[in-house]
Design an enzyme around this catalytic site. Structure first.
Site, PDB file in Angstrom:
ATOM      1  N   ARG A 239       0.864  -1.170   0.000  1.00 35.00           N
ATOM      2  CA  ARG A 239       0.000   0.000   0.000  1.00 35.00           C
ATOM      3  C   ARG A 239       0.902   1.221   0.000  1.00 35.00           C
ATOM      4  O   ARG A 239       1.957   1.237   0.654  1.00 35.00           O
ATOM      5  CB  ARG A 239      -0.908   0.025   1.235  1.00 35.00           C
ATOM      6  CG  ARG A 239      -2.076  -0.942   1.170  1.00 35.00           C
ATOM      7  CD  ARG A 239      -3.130  -0.537   0.117  1.00 35.00           C
ATOM      8  NE  ARG A 239      -4.274  -1.436   0.084  1.00 35.00           N
ATOM      9  CZ  ARG A 239      -4.386  -2.497  -0.710  1.00 35.00           C
ATOM     10  NH1 ARG A 239      -3.425  -2.816  -1.570  1.00 35.00           N
ATOM     11  NH2 ARG A 239      -5.486  -3.247  -0.674  1.00 35.00           N
ATOM     12  N   GLU A 268      -3.126   7.723  -3.659  1.00 36.55           N
ATOM     13  CA  GLU A 268      -3.674   7.130  -4.866  1.00 36.55           C
ATOM     14  C   GLU A 268      -5.074   7.665  -5.186  1.00 36.55           C
ATOM     15  O   GLU A 268      -5.878   7.765  -4.259  1.00 36.55           O
ATOM     16  CB  GLU A 268      -3.746   5.619  -4.588  1.00 36.55           C
ATOM     17  CG  GLU A 268      -3.512   4.765  -5.777  1.00 36.55           C
ATOM     18  CD  GLU A 268      -3.314   3.313  -5.356  1.00 36.55           C
ATOM     19  OE1 GLU A 268      -2.298   2.992  -4.721  1.00 36.55           O
ATOM     20  OE2 GLU A 268      -4.205   2.525  -5.675  1.00 36.55           O
ATOM     21  N   HIS A 286      -1.295   0.440  -9.930  1.00 40.80           N
ATOM     22  CA  HIS A 286      -1.910  -0.529  -9.013  1.00 40.80           C
ATOM     23  C   HIS A 286      -2.529  -1.710  -9.776  1.00 40.80           C
ATOM     24  O   HIS A 286      -3.747  -1.931  -9.732  1.00 40.80           O
ATOM     25  CB  HIS A 286      -2.966   0.158  -8.130  1.00 40.80           C
ATOM     26  CG  HIS A 286      -3.235  -0.596  -6.854  1.00 40.80           C
ATOM     27  ND1 HIS A 286      -3.603   0.011  -5.686  1.00 40.80           N
ATOM     28  CD2 HIS A 286      -3.178  -1.921  -6.554  1.00 40.80           C
ATOM     29  CE1 HIS A 286      -3.771  -0.894  -4.732  1.00 40.80           C
ATOM     30  NE2 HIS A 286      -3.512  -2.085  -5.247  1.00 40.80           N
TER      31      HIS A 286
HETATM   32  C1  GLV Z   1      -4.908  -5.187  -3.991  1.00 43.34           C
HETATM   33  O1  GLV Z   1      -4.211  -4.239  -3.832  1.00 43.34           O
HETATM   34  C2  GLV Z   1      -5.447  -5.974  -2.928  1.00 43.34           C
HETATM   35  O2  GLV Z   1      -5.252  -5.643  -1.745  1.00 43.34           O
HETATM   36  O3  GLV Z   1      -6.121  -6.963  -3.218  1.00 43.34           O
END
Ligand code: GLV
Length: 325
Positions: A239, A268, A286
């Site tokens: 993250r 983000e 992402h």
């Molecule tokens: C993607 O970032 C997830 O946490 O599944």
């Protein structure tokens, strides 16, 4: 029957068909539910919510969700949901562990190769018409065999990435909340390093796979970046806020670290303008879990949890519910 289910964004058709067997399904338009207010307006009508990691599910929303029985996140990370508040209001929360492990581990390997071998710069060079001769000193990068990989967060994805890196001849070290069982260390050929700063200063590549929690917010800040070697590469598929993004951009611009492969961002979908102009980076939107197989499996796992709760299955028989703490 008669349940109402909100799916905040379009997801694979088979997931929607499954949910339609449970009741009426509303599908949000892409980007419709990115703010608290947008969800707050409608949440009172629904029995189940299937939402994205970009949807903030706050205590205000959960309090207004008078009929809601479950929030199923279309992701393994669930830092966008106030889980404690959900449990206070008797709302279950589900995530999607396991099904994205392989896609994310594949992706991390790709991100590592793309960054160390400078794929994006080299491709741009070719597309711009500069490839007029083979160059013995052009686009030199770092080889992986024999290099030290430091994995921070040795859960399923960290372990799966370790197995791949092992096949590339890397030496694997890891930092984790707790040391793993000897059998897992054996399988991944990974050595535990209790002290994070030691791991950072010894690694040629550092890869982040930890969840975002209070304790991991800005885990990698200016001070920790300064411990890394000047050729070292930092990868983040966890993250964004695990890294102080401004500090990372500065460290790259000043050449304090060798490069970065980044898939997630602190604010983000915004990306710090200084990071956009920083050298030796691979910056992606992402997409670590973005395969057809994984995204369908994520949707199905989330939908299964919704079906279980709406059909009043015993929560202990629904494997992907987040336990009450
Ligand atoms: C993607 O970032 C997830 O946490 O599944």
């Amino acid at each position: 029957m008669g349940f109402r289910i909100l799916v905040t964004e379009p997801i694979p058709a088979s997931n929607i068909e499954f949910l339609q067997n449970l009741g009426e399904v509303t599908i949000g338009k892409q980007g419709q539910f990115l703010t608290e207010d947008s969800l707050l307006e409608v949440i009172g009508q629904y029995d189940a919510l299937l939402c994205m990691l970009s949807t903030p599910v706050t205590s205000r929303i959960l309090e207004a969700a008078k009929k809601l029985k479950i929030v199923a996140n279309f992701a393994v990370g669930y830092n966008n949901i106030d889980v404690q508040a959900a449990h206070r209001f008797n709302i279950q929360v589900a995530n999607t562990p396991d099904v994205l492990t392989e896609s994310c581990a594949d992706f991390t390997m790709g991100l590592l190769l793309a960054t160390t071998r400078r794929f994006n710069k080299a491709e741009q060079y070719l597309r711009d018409g500069h490839f007029t001769q083979w160059e013995p000193m052009g686009f030199l990068g770092m080889e992986l065999a024999g290099k030290k990989l430091g994995i921070i967060g040795m859960g399923r994805i960290g372990q799966s990435f370790a197995k791949r890196a092992q096949a590339f001849g890397m030496k694997i070290y890891y930092h984790n909340r707790r040391k793993l069982a000897a059998s897992i260390e054996q399988l991944t050929q990974a050595t535990f390093v209790d002290d994070l700063d030691t791991l950072l200063s010894n690694s040629d590549v550092v890869s982040l796979h930890c969840p975002l929690q209070e304790s991991t917010h800005h885990l990698i800040d200016a001070q920790r970046l300064s411990l890394m070697q000047s050729h070292a590469i930092l990868l983040n598929i966890s993250r964004g806020p695990v890294i102080d993004e401004k500090a990372l951009a500065q460290s790259l611009h000043q050449g304090h670290i060798g490069g970065a492969g980044i898939d997630v961002y602190e604010f983000e979908p915004s990306v710090d303008p200084d990071l956009l102009t920083a050298p030796n980076c691979t910056l992606l939107p992402h997409i670590a879990s973005a395969t057809h197989e994984t995204r369908t499996a994520i949707g199905q796992l989330a939908a299964n949890a919704i079906a279980g709760i709406l059909n009043q299955k015993d929560p202990s028989d629904i494997p992907n519910l987040i336990p009450t703490s």
